[in-house]
Design an enzyme around this catalytic site. Structure first.
Site, PDB file in Angstrom:
ATOM      1  N   GLY A  38       0.829  -1.213   0.000  1.00  0.00           N
ATOM      2  CA  GLY A  38       0.000   0.000   0.000  1.00  0.00           C
ATOM      3  C   GLY A  38       0.854   1.250   0.000  1.00  0.00           C
ATOM      4  N   ASP A  86     -16.345   4.166  10.704  1.00  0.00           N
ATOM      5  CA  ASP A  86     -14.932   4.407  11.036  1.00  0.00           C
ATOM      6  C   ASP A  86     -14.768   4.637  12.553  1.00  0.00           C
ATOM      7  OD1 ASP A  86     -12.117   5.174  10.091  1.00  0.00           O
ATOM      8  OD2 ASP A  86     -12.722   6.987  11.173  1.00  0.00           O
ATOM      9  N   LYS A  88     -12.960   2.195  15.540  1.00  0.00           N
ATOM     10  CA  LYS A  88     -11.973   2.666  16.526  1.00  0.00           C
ATOM     11  C   LYS A  88     -12.435   2.337  17.952  1.00  0.00           C
ATOM     12  CE  LYS A  88     -10.328   6.282  13.453  1.00  0.00           C
ATOM     13  NZ  LYS A  88     -10.538   7.637  12.968  1.00  0.00           N
TER      14      LYS A  88
HETATM   15  P1  NHO Z   1      -5.313   5.016   0.190  1.00  0.00           P
HETATM   16  O1  NHO Z   1      -4.778   6.364  -0.188  1.00  0.00           O
HETATM   17  O2  NHO Z   1      -6.565   4.521  -0.405  1.00  0.00           O
HETATM   18  O3  NHO Z   1      -4.139   3.971  -0.106  1.00  0.00           O
HETATM   19  C1  NHO Z   1      -4.305   2.581  -0.013  1.00  0.00           C
HETATM   20  C2  NHO Z   1      -3.196   1.910  -0.818  1.00  0.00           C
HETATM   21  O4  NHO Z   1      -3.309   0.505  -0.643  1.00  0.00           O
HETATM   22  C3  NHO Z   1      -3.244   2.163  -2.328  1.00  0.00           C
HETATM   23  O5  NHO Z   1      -1.910   2.370  -2.768  1.00  0.00           O
HETATM   24  C4  NHO Z   1      -3.771   0.807  -2.899  1.00  0.00           C
HETATM   25  O6  NHO Z   1      -3.283   0.549  -4.207  1.00  0.00           O
HETATM   26  C5  NHO Z   1      -3.142  -0.142  -1.916  1.00  0.00           C
HETATM   27  N1  NHO Z   1      -3.754  -1.471  -1.838  1.00  0.00           N
HETATM   28  C6  NHO Z   1      -5.059  -1.776  -1.568  1.00  0.00           C
HETATM   29  N2  NHO Z   1      -5.218  -3.129  -1.570  1.00  0.00           N
HETATM   30  C7  NHO Z   1      -3.986  -3.667  -1.830  1.00  0.00           C
HETATM   31  C8  NHO Z   1      -3.480  -4.986  -1.958  1.00  0.00           C
HETATM   32  N3  NHO Z   1      -4.279  -6.055  -1.794  1.00  0.00           N
HETATM   33  N4  NHO Z   1      -2.155  -5.170  -2.229  1.00  0.00           N
HETATM   34  C9  NHO Z   1      -1.334  -4.096  -2.388  1.00  0.00           C
HETATM   35  N5  NHO Z   1      -1.764  -2.816  -2.271  1.00  0.00           N
HETATM   36  C10 NHO Z   1      -3.061  -2.607  -2.005  1.00  0.00           C
HETATM   37  O7  NHO Z   1      -5.529   4.920   1.795  1.00  0.00           O
HETATM   38  P2  NHO Z   1      -4.773   5.780   2.935  1.00  0.00           P
HETATM   39  O8  NHO Z   1      -5.475   7.029   3.221  1.00  0.00           O
HETATM   40  O9  NHO Z   1      -3.313   5.831   2.608  1.00  0.00           O
HETATM   41  O10 NHO Z   1      -4.999   4.838   4.200  1.00  0.00           O
HETATM   42  C11 NHO Z   1      -4.195   3.699   4.389  1.00  0.00           C
HETATM   43  C12 NHO Z   1      -4.616   3.014   5.682  1.00  0.00           C
HETATM   44  O11 NHO Z   1      -4.384   3.905   6.764  1.00  0.00           O
HETATM   45  C13 NHO Z   1      -6.124   2.657   5.735  1.00  0.00           C
HETATM   46  O12 NHO Z   1      -6.275   1.440   6.409  1.00  0.00           O
HETATM   47  C14 NHO Z   1      -6.713   3.784   6.570  1.00  0.00           C
HETATM   48  O13 NHO Z   1      -7.903   3.443   7.244  1.00  0.00           O
HETATM   49  C15 NHO Z   1      -5.561   3.975   7.549  1.00  0.00           C
HETATM   50  N6  NHO Z   1      -5.613   5.230   8.239  1.00  0.00           N
HETATM   51  C16 NHO Z   1      -5.605   6.402   7.563  1.00  0.00           C
HETATM   52  C17 NHO Z   1      -5.773   7.589   8.232  1.00  0.00           C
HETATM   53  C18 NHO Z   1      -5.723   8.887   7.478  1.00  0.00           C
HETATM   54  O14 NHO Z   1      -5.728   9.985   8.066  1.00  0.00           O
HETATM   55  N7  NHO Z   1      -5.618   8.854   6.151  1.00  0.00           N
HETATM   56  C19 NHO Z   1      -5.983   7.498   9.631  1.00  0.00           C
HETATM   57  C20 NHO Z   1      -5.864   6.289  10.298  1.00  0.00           C
HETATM   58  C21 NHO Z   1      -5.673   5.151   9.579  1.00  0.00           C
HETATM   59  O15 NHO Z   1      -6.250   8.497  11.732  1.00  0.00           O
HETATM   60  C22 NHO Z   1      -6.608   8.568  10.394  1.00  0.00           C
HETATM   61  C23 NHO Z   1      -8.110   8.357  10.236  1.00  0.00           C
HETATM   62  O16 NHO Z   1      -8.671   7.603  10.982  1.00  0.00           O
HETATM   63  C24 NHO Z   1      -8.769   9.026   9.100  1.00  0.00           C
HETATM   64  C25 NHO Z   1     -10.305   8.981   9.228  1.00  0.00           C
HETATM   65  N8  NHO Z   1     -10.899   9.072   7.911  1.00  0.00           N
HETATM   66  C26 NHO Z   1     -10.751  10.164  10.065  1.00  0.00           C
HETATM   67  O17 NHO Z   1     -10.450  10.193  11.324  1.00  0.00           O
HETATM   68  O18 NHO Z   1     -11.398  11.049   9.531  1.00  0.00           O
END
Ligand code: NHO
Length: 375
Positions: free
Chosen positions: A12, A227, A231
């Site tokens: 990812g 979401d 959590k």
């Molecule tokens: P993206 O940008 O969709 O990227 C996902 C990547 O995974 C892509 O490159 C895709 O090609 C790849 N992928 C998917 N399936 C695959 C597979 N089988 N093999 C290889 N690659 C694969 O998602 P993000 O934003 O980068 O997020 C990544 C992880 O971090 C997710 O699990 C998300 O829930 C987690 N996360 C993100 C955030 C954030 O701020 N972006 C947070 C926490 C965890 O604290 C943040 C949060 O909770 C955000 C929430 N929306 C909020 O509080 O408002």
């Protein structure tokens, strides 16, 4: 003296993954451990260091753009490749993929360590949670890999490690409540600001949050409350409450039932203006203001309430007095208030940015460093 070599496999490379790779690159340059990234994959294509010598992280984006290498099949091919590495391996799951998370036990049982912000492994059915920790070294399997998931709640904020430490040192958690979603925080801080001057309609506020990059690509993934529920499930389980899954407690969705079937986020955003549900939320906002308060979207676990999970855990809109810390949050900040036997009169409060690539990646890299310190 040659330094210790640890292999890193990154699955990812999206918003969080890219930030993680930048931070890893800077950390590797000064680390006493030699870190070799042997796999960097997206859904379809990948960079793979078949001879385990390591991918050049300083050119990964252009190398990735020209790579025609198909992502190794998951889990079997990936597991075989990682098991054959000539030294320890840390798998970094930066996806939100459920089937990747479902394979964690296999990787852990093979001695591969896992660090991840992906909530799915820890907030789906309780069986997967049990299987993950039965397979992990920090769950009791002496031959297993370590697993850490600090960024699965509150991004880089030290929420999970704090709750674990409270429990491990013999404290008893009584209540956890707060704003757990950066998106919902940003949305309501703009829609219902403290000064009462919020002039945006709810649909405009949702669109604004999306345009500013705070929501998931499909804003319904934030607005349906799942979401936050994921959590809370993680925090409840860490605190000793067996939550079977997120269907076992009430979640107030802000997505109207007839827009759940919209084919994508764009159709949902197009249909939201003028929808009756906006009036319902506006009424709640006005009622809160009439009492001198504001509405905020919060989650709560009250361990003393009732006897069932359904009585103890809830997610939804509530009214807060304007003087409360929850009402006064800024931007996309999270606030998590933890009341325990020790922190009884004044709760322990953790507050700060709870969403965004850099702060989430920081939580993941911090976990990777925890693994390095233990192996
Ligand atoms: P993206 O940008 O969709 O990227 C996902 C990547 O995974 C892509 O490159 C895709 O090609 C790849 N992928 C998917 N399936 C695959 C597979 N089988 N093999 C290889 N690659 C694969 O998602 P993000 O934003 O980068 O997020 C990544 C992880 O971090 C997710 O699990 C998300 O829930 C987690 N996360 C993100 C955030 C954030 O701020 N972006 C947070 C926490 C965890 O604290 C943040 C949060 O909770 C955000 C929430 N929306 C909020 O509080 O408002």
């Amino acid at each position: 003296m040659s330094s210790k070599v640890v292999h890193v496999a990154i699955i990812g490379a999206g918003g969080v993954g890219k930030c993680f790779i930048n931070q890893l690159s800077a950390f590797a340059a000064k680390s006493s451990v030699t870190l070799k990234t042997i796999l960097l994959s997206r859904s379809k294509t990948a960079l793979v260091s078949r001879d385990y010598s390591g991918i050049n992280l300083s050119t990964w984006e252009s190398d990735f753009a020209s790579s025609a290498v198909a992502t190794p099949a998951f889990p079997a091919e990936t597991l075989d490749f990682l098991k054959s590495a000539p030294g320890p391996v840390i798998l970094v799951d930066n996806t939100s993929n459920e089937s990747v998370a479902a394979a964690y036990p296999q990787f852990l049982n093979a001695g591969i360590h896992i660090v991840t912000p992906n909530k799915k492994g820890f907030s789906s059915g309780i069986q997967l949670w049990n299987d993950i920790f039965a397979a992990a070294k920090n769950g009791g399997n002496p031959n297993g890999g370590y697993v850490f998931h600090e960024a699965s709640c509150g991004a880089g904020l030290p929420v999970i490690s704090t709750i674990k430490e409270l429990v491990e040192t013999g404290d008893v958690i009584k209540k956890i409540e707060g704003v757990f979603s950066g998106t919902m925080s940003f949305l309501f801080n703009n829609y219902a600001p403290l000064d009462g001057k919020g002039t945006m309609g709810f649909a405009d506020a949702v669109k604004f949050a999306k345009d500013e990059g705070y929501t998931e690509p499909d804003p319904r993934d934030d607005l349906n409350g799942a979401d936050v529920a994921r959590k809370l499930t993680i925090l409840a389980r860490l605190s000793g409450l067996q939550v079977e899954d997120i269907t076992k407690f009430p979640i107030q969705s802000l997505v109207p039932a007839d827009l759940e079937s919209a084919k994508d986020g764009d159709e949902y955003l197009a249909k939201l203006p003028g929808h009756k549900s906006n009036d319902d939320i506006a009424e709640k906002k006005a009622a809160a203001e009439a009492q001198g308060g504001v509405i905020r979207y919060v989650g709560s676990i009250d361990f003393s309430a009732g006897s069932e999970v359904v009585d103890k855990v809830s997610v939804g809109l509530r009214t807060f007095d304007k003087t409360s810390p929850i009402a006064g949050l800024q931007g996309a900040d999270n606030i998590i208030s933890i009341t325990t036997e020790r922190y009884n009169k004044t709760p322990l409060v953790i507050q700060g940015a709870g969403a965004g690539g850099d702060v989430t990646a920081m939580g993941v890299l911090g976990d990777l460093i925890k693994v390095l310190q233990r192996i």
